[in-house]
Design an enzyme around this catalytic site. Structure first.
Site, mmCIF file in Angstrom:
data_model
loop_
_atom_site.group_PDB
_atom_site.id
_atom_site.type_symbol
_atom_site.label_atom_id
_atom_site.label_comp_id
_atom_site.label_asym_id
_atom_site.label_seq_id
_atom_site.Cartn_x
_atom_site.Cartn_y
_atom_site.Cartn_z
ATOM 1 C CD GLU A 76 -12.695 1.434 16.983
ATOM 2 O OE1 GLU A 76 -12.341 0.618 17.858
ATOM 3 O OE2 GLU A 76 -13.798 2.010 16.977
ATOM 4 C CG ASP A 77 -10.863 3.082 12.260
ATOM 5 O OD1 ASP A 77 -11.890 2.932 12.957
ATOM 6 O OD2 ASP A 77 -10.061 4.010 12.412
#
Ligand code: MN
Length: 712
Positions: A76-77
């Site tokens: 995700e990041d």
């Protein structure tokens, strides 16, 4: 920040020869990927996945789960990809990390349907692998612990979601400690004033009772030892949120709560549980109705303990839980307590809590409407359960608040649909009684019955609710179509023809309807004219003068219609009555409600009761008055009069009503405060203007404060 070797040491504390290479590789990979990223608090981002991993080591989870925790935010990041993780850590870990990535968006929604869809995604991922839930819960726990760095509105939103979704899920898999902490943290942000107040009270109380609780614990421990039962006794104070919840639900203030303290007796064997129980009950009087044996019938989340409340040595109520060491582990750690890694099997799969959760999720996922899914989920997944028995001893688990009607539907839809009564523990009881744990429920059935629509608002399970809705819709339709047949037979008769359903079947295309049933129902509802049906079958037919229009108007020459209430538009043999709470009088705009088995009830259109049927066209019938100036009947209405509480007041009120030609049918009074009294009076009147006149005459008297009409 926890070092690499510290993490490995922690895991080695409960797993022999852990897969160190995996842990090290995941640690280094996640640290490098998150690099210089910072959290809202200013801490390095990597501290977050590391803390999540640490929480999971407290739960004694396996190396794969710990690795997933370290990696859970990388896709995700950071620039990490599923493929890269697959290559480095294997497909299984890749799959879990990706599953968690998809769930990230659950944090970003608020609209209900969207939330439902995301919740469904979460639950399905969980039923695929429970470790997704364990990592997700630990992730949420760490985020809640560090929530203070966020904007206040964001805090509150995240806290609410935690309270509504994550805390109950933790409870569902038996992780009571985790649930408690999630609830406490959320409570603080959702209702800070209440939180502070409860904490203040609890601290004060703890200070005051310090010696008393210690005394009770020691006293218990000694006495049990004398009786030859080896036991550890500890006291615990209720958590602020559960105190608050109890105050809210029971409408009590803090001083009225009796069970802030509980004591826990931990023994060695199951047998000792019962011996300790016997001893406690012999020593102190038990408080009736508080005894629960979750040892012989565990909760769905595997929780086991004996609960009882006794009148303690200082005559105060003492809440007791009795359990073994093993049960204690399950009570605190839930599913995670099942982890033991000796035989290479996946121990999580042995947990029946997980099995039950998985099954519930599968059932819930069957529905295809997201809102309905959310409704069912909130009803069935997140509420506490009660366990009841069929006469043959089969256990039926139901959400708390469930009734015998829910029980009947849980056993089988046909049993629910034909339920007319019940016996609870051998005694005939109302079907709307709230079921208690351990009740034996015997459903009394009749095949002729169809469930009253009113049950819909009484039941607690989604299954019962939707079945009742369906059954009562069908019953209403059936009544209308039977009525339709009767109307057609009469109309055909008058036209000198014979009604024949086969001919009607052939004429369906001309009526642009799909089925016979549709036509009959529409005729019954007065939505299609009988003469149109005749013409569809006999195109040459000419309606006779006077037979045009709806057939109810033929009533003067046709005395079959038995309704004595002068109302048009009903068109049937069903019994008709006025609303029992408030009646209706000519001059009111009125609406009829058809309830299967009960007939039609007439309400003034401003009646509050109608709101319940608003979205359900099946029940509503368009009706109008059929009275003229020569009307010789009176009609029921109800008024509420607020008067001074003085002797002789009733006579004064009655006199005004009598002087204005009203007939009092019924009257009830209650004193509100010393000075005022409220009367509810049923009166029979000629019509709305007559009623208005009476109200006006009452209002102008000096003894009355307020007069108004009631239309429930
Ligand atoms: Mn995270």
């Amino acid at each position: 920040m926890m070092r690499q070797y510290e993490l490995v040491e922690r895991v080695a504390g409960y797993i022999e020869n852990p897969n160190e290479a995996l842990l090290n590789q995941a640690y280094v990979y996640a640290m490098q990927k998150h690099g210089e990223q910072k959290r809202a608090s200013g801490d390095p981002y990597f501290s977050h996945p590391l803390e999540v991993a640490a929480i999971l080591t407290d739960l004694h989870l396996d190396e794969e789960t710990i690795a997933v925790a370290l990696l859970h935010d990388t896709i995700e990041d950071t620039d990490a990809t599923r493929r890269e993780i697959d290559e480095l850590f294997g497909e299984k870990i890749g799959h879990l990390v990706e599953g968690l990535t998809k769930l990230k968006r659950l944090d970003l929604v608020s609209a209900q349907a969207k939330q439902a869809e995301n919740l469904r995604r979460l639950l399905l991922a969980i039923s695929d692998d429970i470790r997704v839930l364990l990592v997700k819960l630990s992730d949420r726990l760490h985020n809640m612990r560090t929530l203070g760095a966020m904007r206040p509105d964001k805090c509150k939103r995240i806290a609410t979601e935690t309270m509504e979704i994550y805390a109950p899920l933790a409870g569902r898999i038996g992780m009571q400690d985790l649930r408690d902490e999630l609830e406490e943290l959320s409570f603080r942000y959702i209702n800070p004033e209440a939180y502070e107040a409860v904490i203040g009270h609890l601290e004060e109380l703890a200070e005051k009772n310090k010696s008393l609780t210690l005394e009770i614990s020691q006293n218990l421990e000694n006495k049990l030892a004398e009786a030859g039962i080896k036991a550890r006794v500890s006291s615990r104070q209720k958590k602020p949120y559960s105190v608050f919840r109890k105050m809210e639900s029971k409408g009590l203030n803090f001083e009225q709560l009796s069970d802030i303290y509980g004591f826990r007796i931990i023994v060695e064997t199951v047998e000792d549980c019962y011996r300790a129980l016997g001893f406690v009950h012999m020593e102190w009087a038990m408080v009736p109705g508080r005894f629960k044996d979750y040892v012989s019938v565990p909760k769905q989340n595997d929780y086991q303990s004996i609960h009882t409340t006794v009148v303690g040595p200082a005559r105060q109520r003492v809440e007791l839980q009795i359990r073994t060491e093993h049960m204690h582990g399950v009570a605190e750690y839930g599913i995670a307590a099942h982890t033991s890694y000796k035989d290479g099997e996946d121990p999580l799969l042995e947990s029946s809590a997980y099995e039950t959760l998985r099954k519930t999720i599968e059932q819930l996922a069957e529905g295809d409407n997201p809102e309905e899914f959310l409704e069912h989920t909130k009803l069935e997944l997140f509420l506490d359960q009660v366990f009841c028995f069929t006469p043959k001893g089969r256990i039926i688990a139901l959400p708390k608040g469930a009734t015998p009607i829910d029980f009947a539907y849980a056993v089988h839809t046909d049993i629910g649909n034909s339920c007319i009564g019940c016996k609870l523990n051998g005694k005939i009881m109302p079907v709307i009684t709230e079921l208690q744990n351990g009740d034996e429920v015997d459903i009394i059935r009749s095949e002729k019955q169809s469930p009253p629509a009113a049950w819909e608002s009484v039941v607690a399970t989604g299954k019962a609710r939707s079945s009742i809705r369906r059954a009562s819709r069908q019953a209403v339709r059936k009544q209308y179509s039977t009525l339709g047949v009767r109307i057609l037979e009469r109309a055909f008769d008058r036209a000198g023809k014979t009604y024949n359903s086969e001919l009607l079947e052939l004429a369906l295309p001309r009526l642009a309807r799909e089925s016979l049933e549709d036509v009959l129902t529409e005729v019954g509802r007065n939505e299609m004219r009988a003469e149109n049906v005749i013409m569809a079958i006999y195109p040459d037919y000419q309606a006779a003068e006077g037979d045009k229009g709806d057939l109810s108007e033929a009533k003067s020459k046709d005395d079959v219609i038995p309704n004595r209430i002068p109302i048009r538009g009903i068109n049937s043999d069903l019994p008709v009555q006025f609303s029992k709470d408030g009646g209706a009088v000519p001059g009111d705009n009125i609406v009829g409600i058809l309830v299967p088995g009960e007939g039609i009830t007439i309400y003034p259109s401003e009646s509050k009761t109608l709101a319940r049927f608003k979205d359900d066209g099946a029940h509503l019938i368009d009706v109008r008055w059929d009275v003229d100036e020569n009307n010789q009947e009176r009609f029921p209405a109800r008024i509420r009069v607020l008067v001074d509480n003085k002797p002789g007041i009733l006579a004064l009120v009655a006199e005004v009503i009598a002087q204005n030609d009203g007939n009092i049918q019924n009257l009830s009074m209650k004193v509100l405060v010393d000075e005022f009294m409220e009367m509810e009076i049923d009166i029979d009147v000629w019509g709305l203007s007559h009623l208005t006149q009476i109200i006006k005459q009452l209002s102008v008297k000096s003894i009355t404060t307020k007069v108004d009409r009631i239309t429930e």
